[in-house]
Design an enzyme around this catalytic site. Structure first.
Site, PDB file in Angstrom:
ATOM      1  N   GLN A  34       0.282  -3.369   5.757  1.00  0.00           N
ATOM      2  CA  GLN A  34      -0.561  -3.148   4.580  1.00  0.00           C
ATOM      3  C   GLN A  34       0.294  -3.242   3.319  1.00  0.00           C
ATOM      4  O   GLN A  34      -0.249  -3.192   2.217  1.00  0.00           O
ATOM      5  CB  GLN A  34      -1.196  -1.756   4.642  1.00  0.00           C
ATOM      6  CG  GLN A  34      -2.114  -1.542   5.840  1.00  0.00           C
ATOM      7  CD  GLN A  34      -2.516  -0.072   5.982  1.00  0.00           C
ATOM      8  OE1 GLN A  34      -1.768   0.749   6.520  1.00  0.00           O
ATOM      9  NE2 GLN A  34      -3.689   0.263   5.499  1.00  0.00           N
TER      10      GLN A  34
ATOM     11  N   ILE B 225       2.830  -4.646   0.361  1.00  0.00           N
ATOM     12  CA  ILE B 225       2.967  -5.901  -0.388  1.00  0.00           C
ATOM     13  C   ILE B 225       4.407  -6.105  -0.844  1.00  0.00           C
ATOM     14  O   ILE B 225       4.699  -6.981  -1.629  1.00  0.00           O
ATOM     15  CB  ILE B 225       2.044  -5.904  -1.633  1.00  0.00           C
ATOM     16  CG1 ILE B 225       2.375  -4.715  -2.555  1.00  0.00           C
ATOM     17  CG2 ILE B 225       0.570  -5.848  -1.201  1.00  0.00           C
ATOM     18  CD1 ILE B 225       1.729  -4.805  -3.924  1.00  0.00           C
TER      19      ILE B 225
ATOM     20  N   HIS C  43      -2.788  -7.109   3.226  1.00  0.00           N
ATOM     21  CA  HIS C  43      -3.184  -6.754   1.861  1.00  0.00           C
ATOM     22  C   HIS C  43      -2.547  -7.688   0.833  1.00  0.00           C
ATOM     23  O   HIS C  43      -2.493  -7.379  -0.350  1.00  0.00           O
ATOM     24  CB  HIS C  43      -2.835  -5.293   1.539  1.00  0.00           C
ATOM     25  CG  HIS C  43      -3.773  -4.313   2.186  1.00  0.00           C
ATOM     26  ND1 HIS C  43      -3.603  -2.950   2.116  1.00  0.00           N
ATOM     27  CD2 HIS C  43      -4.908  -4.503   2.922  1.00  0.00           C
ATOM     28  CE1 HIS C  43      -4.593  -2.349   2.785  1.00  0.00           C
ATOM     29  NE2 HIS C  43      -5.374  -3.266   3.290  1.00  0.00           N
TER      30      HIS C  43
END
Ligand code: ZN
Length: 260
Positions: A111, A113, A129
């Site tokens: 999830q 970044i 994500h």
């Protein structure tokens, strides 16, 4: 400085997790913000320090607010972008990379970044994500390498503009109210359906739809290991649930898998 020895229940959990990983044929990891807090990147949800304790996510990081008020989003992004640019992987990222290199892990669904898995040496990373490597114009949808724009933005705060039409460039991160990137999401679901072990690390499993991924694995009879500071909704169904610091628990698991 030697860290204090882990409590007995953590030691037992580490041993059982290592046994399961050694006997797995297709183990997949799922990671969240908790994995990167030890690298200095704030968790969205942790009490006191979490970003959303201070900011309303819908006001700064939703797709709608981005379109109407990109300044608020970029104001929120600027300190985070600097932290991501400077962050280095911690022992938890390194442990997952070692497990993959040793053939004990098929890959990582994340999830996050921040690209710290790749920096640590993980090869197969599904960023459900999104990431900040590329950015897309919200007017003409032209896609560009985000690096030079983000560097400039971190330096002077200038909102990145499309070289073609002058529209605002949105980093390819998923905002609230936005669909997940189709290809990574499909691949993540397929990985969960075909794995025989899912290792959840540093995710509280609160953000949908990613929070449902371990259910796909459980429904196919896969084992589930959860390592997270706080309990998750799936701890009751996990084979092993270790509530502790991923940056010390994950290396302990990797050590036992690789050198026991
Ligand atoms: Zn454009």
């Amino acid at each position: 400085m030697t860290p204090p020895p882990p409590p007995p229940q953590v030691r037992r959990g580490v041993g059982r997790a290592a046994d399961l990983l050694r006997s797995a044929r297709r183990a997949v990891a799922l990671t969240g913000a908790g994995l990167s807090t030890a690298s200095g990147i704030p968790d969205f949800r942790s009490a006191g320090t979490g970003l959303w304790e201070r900011l309303d996510p819908m006001a700064v990081a939703s797709l709608t607010s981005f379109r109407y008020n990109p300044d608020a989003f970029f104001g929120f992004l600027r300190p985070l972008a600097s932290q991501i640019a400077l962050a280095v992987p911690n022992a938890a990222h390194q442990a997952l990379a070692r497990l993959e290199q040793a053939g004990r892990l098929v890959g990582v669904i994340t999830q996050n970044i921040d690209q710290l898995h790749q920096k640590a040496g993980s090869r197969r990373v599904l960023e459900v994500h999104g990431n900040v490597r590329r950015a897309t114009c919200i007017v003409c949808y032209r896609e560009v390498e985000a690096g030079p724009y983000l560097d400039q933005f971190i330096r002077d705060g200038a909102i990145p503009r499309c070289p073609g039409c002058g529209g605002v460039l949105k980093p390819n991160v998923i905002l609230f109210g936005e669909q997940l990137p189709e290809k990574s999401w499909q691949q993540a679901q397929a990985a969960c359906r075909s794995c025989d072990l899912m290792l959840v690390a540093g995710s509280s499993l609160e953000v949908l739809p990613v929070a449902k991924l371990p259910m796909l694995a459980l429904d196919r009879g896969a084992h589930v290991i959860i390592v997270n500071q706080a309990p998750t909704y799936l701890n009751v169904r996990a084979d092993v649930a270790i509530m502790g610091d991923v940056a010390s628990v994950m290396p302990a698991i990797a050590e036992q898998v690789l050198h026991a």
